[in-house]
Design an enzyme around this catalytic site. Structure first.
Site, PDB file in Angstrom:
ATOM      1  N   ARG A  61       0.836  -1.192   0.000  1.00 40.97           N
ATOM      2  CA  ARG A  61       0.000   0.000   0.000  1.00 40.97           C
ATOM      3  C   ARG A  61       0.876   1.249   0.000  1.00 40.97           C
ATOM      4  O   ARG A  61       1.902   1.283   0.668  1.00 40.97           O
ATOM      5  CB  ARG A  61      -0.901   0.034   1.235  1.00 40.97           C
TER       6      ARG A  61
ATOM      7  N   TYR B 182      -1.447  -3.660  -7.361  1.00 45.77           N
ATOM      8  CA  TYR B 182      -1.277  -4.581  -6.244  1.00 45.77           C
ATOM      9  C   TYR B 182      -2.163  -4.294  -5.043  1.00 45.77           C
ATOM     10  O   TYR B 182      -2.313  -3.147  -4.626  1.00 45.77           O
ATOM     11  CB  TYR B 182       0.180  -4.560  -5.800  1.00 45.77           C
TER      12      TYR B 182
ATOM     13  N   LYS C 118      -9.481  -1.935   1.221  1.00 43.97           N
ATOM     14  CA  LYS C 118      -9.296  -0.808   2.143  1.00 43.97           C
ATOM     15  C   LYS C 118     -10.012   0.456   1.652  1.00 43.97           C
ATOM     16  O   LYS C 118     -10.578   1.209   2.446  1.00 43.97           O
ATOM     17  CB  LYS C 118      -7.815  -0.517   2.332  1.00 43.97           C
TER      18      LYS C 118
ATOM     19  N   HIS D  98     -11.421  -1.780  10.836  1.00 39.81           N
ATOM     20  CA  HIS D  98     -10.328  -2.676  10.448  1.00 39.81           C
ATOM     21  C   HIS D  98     -10.243  -3.782  11.501  1.00 39.81           C
ATOM     22  O   HIS D  98      -9.338  -3.807  12.320  1.00 39.81           O
ATOM     23  CB  HIS D  98      -9.042  -1.849  10.381  1.00 39.81           C
TER      24      HIS D  98
ATOM     25  N   SER E 143      -2.245  -4.062  10.215  1.00 34.73           N
ATOM     26  CA  SER E 143      -1.929  -5.114   9.253  1.00 34.73           C
ATOM     27  C   SER E 143      -0.659  -5.860   9.673  1.00 34.73           C
ATOM     28  O   SER E 143       0.282  -5.258  10.184  1.00 34.73           O
ATOM     29  CB  SER E 143      -1.731  -4.515   7.858  1.00 34.73           C
TER      30      SER E 143
ATOM     31  N   CYS F 167      -0.265  -7.974  12.080  1.00 35.49           N
ATOM     32  CA  CYS F 167      -0.096  -8.116  13.535  1.00 35.49           C
ATOM     33  C   CYS F 167      -0.907  -9.278  14.100  1.00 35.49           C
ATOM     34  O   CYS F 167      -1.177  -9.316  15.297  1.00 35.49           O
ATOM     35  CB  CYS F 167      -0.486  -6.817  14.241  1.00 35.49           C
TER      36      CYS F 167
ATOM     37  N   ASP G 156     -10.360  -9.379   8.576  1.00 35.56           N
ATOM     38  CA  ASP G 156      -9.783  -8.061   8.288  1.00 35.56           C
ATOM     39  C   ASP G 156     -10.737  -6.890   8.445  1.00 35.56           C
ATOM     40  O   ASP G 156     -10.328  -5.828   8.896  1.00 35.56           O
ATOM     41  CB  ASP G 156      -9.218  -8.051   6.868  1.00 35.56           C
TER      42      ASP G 156
ATOM     43  N   ARG H 243       1.428 -12.228  -0.432  1.00 33.71           N
ATOM     44  CA  ARG H 243       0.052 -12.510  -0.031  1.00 33.71           C
ATOM     45  C   ARG H 243      -0.503 -13.787  -0.638  1.00 33.71           C
ATOM     46  O   ARG H 243      -0.059 -14.259  -1.667  1.00 33.71           O
ATOM     47  CB  ARG H 243      -0.844 -11.347  -0.488  1.00 33.71           C
TER      48      ARG H 243
END
Length: 652
Positions: free
Chosen positions: A116, A265, A274, A294, A316, A318, A341, A435
């Protein structure tokens, strides 16, 4: 087909030839039982213009004029369509097959397009104060980026004009959440990337069912995306076109509109994720009185058969996916996954907070996912999955850090850039933000109610992050306002999910810092206002699986052992007297955390210690952050919570 040579030798002008060819092609197509259709004179190679709602058709035509694609493909979400796109991507070199697994593929991106791009992500409103608080003079704002409408118009025109020449514009109708649910929202993404279409098919509900909702007049969020056409015309990596120098991601809450250019991406291009689910979603939630967060959602059943649902906000990378798919170590407990998520939550008529997972798939970080850390994920991802920027193996499989025990002897590895790799190479085999994109329905512990249109009832909300020092394993908020304060003051080590370098302890309120769609202070007031909407508010907790001891090793084993923390939280929801007050919140009483059968020795004194010097520094950092980033706009309730915490810490 018509005789093109005869037409071209007739001496007619190009315009006459073009019109005549169109008439001939129409007659030929009808004669062969196919519908020939156009949008703005551009051929539609899949789907029917007649199926498009007038508002969708107008949106597509507007962007055909801007982007100038060669053809238009209206997506139906079918298996046939997906197979065709997969074949196209294989021919282009965008993906390669992974024959070790069932219907799995590997994509390698341009190395400049791997995460991102928060620094290039903007919210467009008339006034800056609608988007971000006014930071202290001389301080760079860290709670989002604002762009003026006139500057956005210039940025879009410079980048998008003609950016799809020679390419296909794909029209993706998609639903965030179960189609038709009162908690769901619809979007239409226009993109020139087959990779995005294939990924959106996994991550959202896509195709004819959504087209039918649109035909009935459903509103939709406008999502325009292009991988970009670099200004110099040079495409460094034809299999993964992008324009990293001019990448920009724009959101217009007033129009429910997203515009993304230059990156193919992840959250930059899968605009339902997002951009829609959080940034635009949070602005819609603000207007309509609900929460777009989130957060993972899990269901947990205790040995007595009592089931509750918990939502949890972590930055993200974590551990959201690991917790959402946890295999409990405590006997008699069962965890089921609703989502890993995003959570959309609103109160029902009885005051119960209910949540849906608006996504249809998992877009999880691969490195660190293993049979030890997340066996459920490993049972989920090896069919019908698109892997991106992981390493590949000579037996047709994938590899990333954490899978060392899964590689048979004699198998060789190529890293995420396609180079030969060994453990001695000195660089990661998989990109740290590589990913897997996989359907949620494949998860063996997917919750039976994960697609319930009414959502699942939320009993507790967790906040947490990577805190190597000072922050105990778990503590409970005193009340709703204190819980909102805990969310507002979250801090965590930065991760590879964005472009940050190094392990800095960053302020990440509500794990939403990169995703706020509107002014953080207004967001805080919105959360605080929830106490007026219901008398059945969830309890709020903070967790930290990542505290380290003096020896630099983790104090808590984590993973399945985190069920012991959830067990304590569930007992607190039943009002069990197993907590003691501290200056920062309620922690487990000595001996109340169930450690029966734990194979590792845990120093609970160190794990739950609250060092005065550390917390003085923490209060100072929070106070400084609010002064510099928020100033006088900080809600008074949060200011009073900070004042009270400071007093309690000083008198420890």
């Amino acid at each position: 087909m018509p005789d093109l040579a005869a037409v071209s030798n007739s001496g007619k002008t190009f315009d006459t030839y073009s019109a005549e060819f169109t008439r001939i092609a129409k007659r030929w197509s009808h004669a062969n039982g196919r519908l020939y259709s156009q949008l703005r004179g551009v051929s539609v190679v899949n789907g029917s213009v007649q199926d498009l709602a007038p508002t969708v058709k107008a949106y597509v035509e507007e962007n055909i004029d801007l982007c100038q694609p060669e053809t238009v493909h209206i997506c139906d979400g079918s298996e046939t369509e997906n197979n065709s796109l997969v074949n196209l991507m294989v021919q282009q070199g965008t993906i390669t097959a992974l024959p070790k697994y069932q219907n799995c593929w590997l994509a390698r991106t341009n190395p400049a397009d791997t995460a991102r791009v928060e620094s290039k992500t903007f919210i467009c409103t008339e006034n800056q104060s609608e988007t971000i608080p006014t930071p202290k003079e001389g301080v760079k704002g860290a709670l989002g980026h604002w762009i003026a409408p006139t500057n956005m118009e210039v940025a879009v025109k410079e980048r998008f004009t003609g950016c799809m020449r020679g390419r296909t514009m794909y029209v993706i109708p998609f639903s965030m959440g179960p189609v038709g649910s009162p908690l769901s929202k619809i979007g239409v993404e226009l993109t020139d990337s087959a990779y995005v279409v294939a990924s959106m098919r996994i991550m959202t509900r896509m195709g004819q069912a959504v087209t039918q909702q649109l035909a009935k007049g459903a509103d939709f969020v406008k999502c325009l995306h292009s991988v970009g056409a670099p200004a110099n015309g040079f495409v460094e990596m034809p299999s993964w076109p992008c324009d990293p120098e001019r990448t920009i991601i724009l959101h217009v809450p007033k129009n429910n509109e997203i515009v993304s250019y230059g990156s193919g991406y992840g959250g930059n291009s899968l605009l339902g994720k997002k951009c829609f689910a959080l940034r635009i979603g949070s602005t819609i939630a603000h207007k309509e009185g609900w929460l777009a967060e989130h957060m993972l959602i899990l269901g947990i059943t205790n040995p007595k058969g009592q089931k509750r649902y918990i939502a949890a906000a972590f930055p993200s990378a974590c551990g959201k996916t690991n917790l959402a798919m946890m295999t409990p170590s405590l006997p008699g407990y069962k965890v089921e996954c609703v989502g890993d998520d995003i959570a959309w939550m609103r109160f029902d008529s009885s005051g119960q907070l209910r949540a849906i997972n608006p996504e249809n798939g998992f877009f999880g970080v691969a490195p660190g996912t293993s049979t030890k850390s997340n066996p459920i994920a490993m049972k989920t991802i090896f069919k019908n999955t698109v892997f991106t920027n992981v390493a590949s193996t000579s037996d047709g499989g994938v590899f990333w850090e954490g899978m060392e025990d899964d590689i048979p002897q004699g198998v060789t590895i190529k890293d995420w850039k396609g180079r030969k790799w060994t453990s001695e190479s000195g660089s990661p085999a998989a990109h740290p933000n590589s990913r897997f994109c996989t359907p949620a329905a494949q998860c063996p512990i997917i919750d039976p109610a994960w697609e319930d249109p009414n959502g699942v009832p939320i009993s507790a909300i967790l906040f947490g992050g990577r805190r190597p020092a000072g922050v105990p394993l778990v503590y409970e908020a005193r009340d709703w306002e204190h819980g909102v304060f805990i969310g507002a003051t979250m801090r965590s080590e930065s991760t590879a999910a964005a472009e940050h370098k190094g392990k800095l302890i960053m302020h990440d309120p509500f794990a939403m810092r990169p995703f706020f769609g509107y002014n953080f202070c207004h967001y805080l007031k919105h959360w605080l206002s929830m106490k007026n909407r219901s008398e059945r508010l969830p309890k709020i907790y903070h967790v930290n699986w990542f505290r380290k001891g003096a020896n630099g090793k983790f104090l808590w084993p984590g993973f399945g052992e985190n069920s012991r923390v959830l067990d304590w939280i569930l007992r607190r929801l039943d009002n069990e007297d197993c907590a003691m007050e501290t200056p920062i919140g309620n922690i487990p009483k000595p001996g109340s955390l169930n450690l029966t059968g734990l194979k590792e020795d845990v120093n609970t004194d160190e794990l739950f210690s609250i060092p005065k010097d550390f917390w003085r520094e923490e209060v100072f950092a929070i106070e400084k952050y609010f002064q510099e980033q928020v100033g006088l706009e900080l809600p008074e309730e949060i200011r009073q919570q900070l004042k009270a915490l400071k007093k309690r810490v000083d008198t420890m």
